[in-house]
Scaffold this active site. Structure first.
Site, PDB file in Angstrom:
ATOM      1  N   CYS A 112       0.829  -1.204   0.000  1.00  0.00           N
ATOM      2  CA  CYS A 112       0.000   0.000   0.000  1.00  0.00           C
ATOM      3  C   CYS A 112       0.866   1.257   0.000  1.00  0.00           C
ATOM      4  O   CYS A 112       0.483   2.281  -0.571  1.00  0.00           O
ATOM      5  CB  CYS A 112      -0.950  -0.007   1.186  1.00  0.00           C
ATOM      6  SG  CYS A 112      -0.138  -0.073   2.803  1.00  0.00           S
ATOM      7  N   HIS A 401      -1.400   1.318   7.414  1.00  0.00           N
ATOM      8  CA  HIS A 401      -1.890   1.314   6.036  1.00  0.00           C
ATOM      9  C   HIS A 401      -1.782   2.712   5.442  1.00  0.00           C
ATOM     10  O   HIS A 401      -2.017   3.717   6.116  1.00  0.00           O
ATOM     11  CB  HIS A 401      -3.359   0.858   6.027  1.00  0.00           C
ATOM     12  CG  HIS A 401      -3.921   0.625   4.663  1.00  0.00           C
ATOM     13  ND1 HIS A 401      -3.335  -0.214   3.729  1.00  0.00           N
ATOM     14  CD2 HIS A 401      -5.043   1.132   4.059  1.00  0.00           C
ATOM     15  CE1 HIS A 401      -4.060  -0.221   2.628  1.00  0.00           C
ATOM     16  NE2 HIS A 401      -5.094   0.585   2.800  1.00  0.00           N
TER      17      HIS A 401
END
Length: 451
Positions: A112, A401
């Site tokens: 990510c 994330h």
């Protein structure tokens, strides 16, 4: 506190931050296991942990506590959470958002950080033009050059006239990037999965590869020269730094202040207890203290270094230094302080008097100063508009994330790996450090505002 989480045959030893809601902890587990938070069932001594629970309700929570996680990798089909919206029911301008949503990137296992970086830097159209101008370049033994080749081909896929409905897996690019920069191929000792990485480090290395990997423009090729004009000119900030001894005795002894010139592809903004917005963060970061030997005093003395911007690029990157090293836990931890930012940023007051004089011509409603008008890669007024934000959720830079928020035309989109969704400008500005879901801006990308 340190806890363990058992999932199938795996056992993860992780840090749990009690000041953050369980959704943040689940995001950390997602980066380790690949099981998304919405598919996790997390149990502590038989009691299910929900996303918005307070940790204080769990009596068994202590250092060394053991959790059980259930859930599978992948996503099952879901019923729509909201009723379908038809094009004819949309407001003016909203139909464009529905019909030309950009394409996402597949998460290939803790990637990510890279996906968010790639989506933000797509905003630098001139960089893409420079890559495409080198269309005949092929893969070779030059590992850095291969990153530029893979990036060119990846952006070509994402910008295809008839885009695919599916996300693009950046396999070739990731392989080239990890070959050129092996630190991004680090794997977790327990699981063997690729480790999460710091998006800001990936951002810097990617730009380094483009700088080195893009062929210089051919002689007489004005279009190519304008498109590349070196990435350092397009994105680099130039500073004039004045260093002065804090002890008046040094000046009395004949020590003069010194002036140096530096440049950087970003402005790193530190976050202190006095910083509440990006303007204050910039102002603080332009003044630094250092200790060095004073020849005039014959001893170590304190000095103040004041920086002013001598040249503003067309694209300005603001890096919030949100992570610092804590020796006691041997980990980089996050500063969550709310630092507000806006869609428009005026850099005029941070510039040298010489640059301010040149910027004033455009700011006063006239044509750009001739020196600035001749430079296609600079900002001619000092005013910028926000075009991308990279956010992070989690306790440290190598966990959690990353998500990109980028502007496509007049519309904003949220790029959560393969999931791309339209958002409002207000949604983007909520990521200043106090949003309910934990997203916090880490990198801002501004583009020179064209009147």
């Amino acid at each position: 506190m340190k806890v363990s989480v058992k999932w199938t045959t795996q056992k993860y030893d992780v840090e749990l931050d009690e000041s953050q809601p369980p959704i943040v902890f689940k995001t950390v587990l997602y980066s380790l296991s690949g099981v998304s938070p919405d598919r996790q069932k997390l149990l502590l001594k038989g009691v299910q942990v929900k996303d918005d629970d307070e940790w204080t309700k769990f009596k068994g929570l202590k250092d060394g506590a053991s959790f059980l996680m259930m859930g599978t990798v992948g996503e099952l089909p879901k019923a729509p959470e909201t009723k379908p919206t038809f094009i004819e029911d949309l407001k003016p301008g909203q139909s464009a958002t529905l019909t030309r949503a950009p394409v996402g990137l597949t998460n290939l296992g803790n990637t990510c950080y890279m996906n968010a970086t790639l989506q933000c830097l797509r905003q630098v159209r001139e960089m893409q033009a420079a890559l495409e101008a080198d269309a005949n370049r092929k893969y070779s033994q030059d590992t850095i050059g291969n990153v530029a080749v893979a990036l060119r081909d990846l952006y070509k896929q994402l910008n295809a006239p008839v885009p695919t409905d599916d996300a693009v897996p950046p396999l070739a690019f990731l392989a080239a990037f990890r070959t050129a920069y092996p630190q991004f191929a680090q794997q977790e000792p327990r699981s063997g999965q690729y480790a999460q990485q710091d998006a800001e480090e990936a951002w810097n290395q990617l730009l380094t590869a483009v700088k080195a990997g893009v062929a210089p423009p051919k002689a007489g090729d004005a279009a190519s020269a304008d498109s590349s004009s070196s990435l350092e000119k397009l994105m680099g900030v130039e500073f004039t730094n004045t260093t002065t001894c804090d002890d008046p005795a040094a000046a009395a002894a004949g020590e003069m202040e010194t002036t140096t010139a530096t440049s950087d592809l970003r402005m790193t903004c530190h976050i202190s207890a006095q910083v509440n917005n990006v303007q204050q963060s910039i102002a603080e970061s332009l003044v630094q203290k250092l200790e060095k030997n004073s020849a005039a005093l014959g001893r170590t003395a304190s000095y103040t270094v004041k920086a002013q911007v001598a040249r503003l690029p067309k694209y300005l990157t603001i890096h919030f230094a949100r992570f610092f090293w804590r020796a006691d836990i041997k980990q980089r931890v996050k500063i969550r302080r709310n630092v507000a930012y806006s869609t428009e940023l005026d850099m005029y007051k941070y510039c040298t008097p010489e640059l301010q004089d040149k910027l004033r011509a455009k700011r006063d409603g006239g044509n750009a100063h001739p020196d600035l008008a001749a430079d296609a890669t600079c900002n001619k007024s000092g005013v910028y508009e926000l075009c991308a934000v990279l956010t992070h959720i989690g306790a440290s830079s190598d966990s959690g994330h990353y998500i990109a928020w980028a502007k496509d035309g007049k519309d904003w989109f949220k790029f959560d790996d393969d999931k791309v969704s339209p958002v409002t400008e207000a949604d983007v500005l909520k990521n200043s450090g106090s949003s309910a879901d934990g997203h916090i801006a880490y990198l801002l990308l501004y583009r020179a505002k064209e009147e």
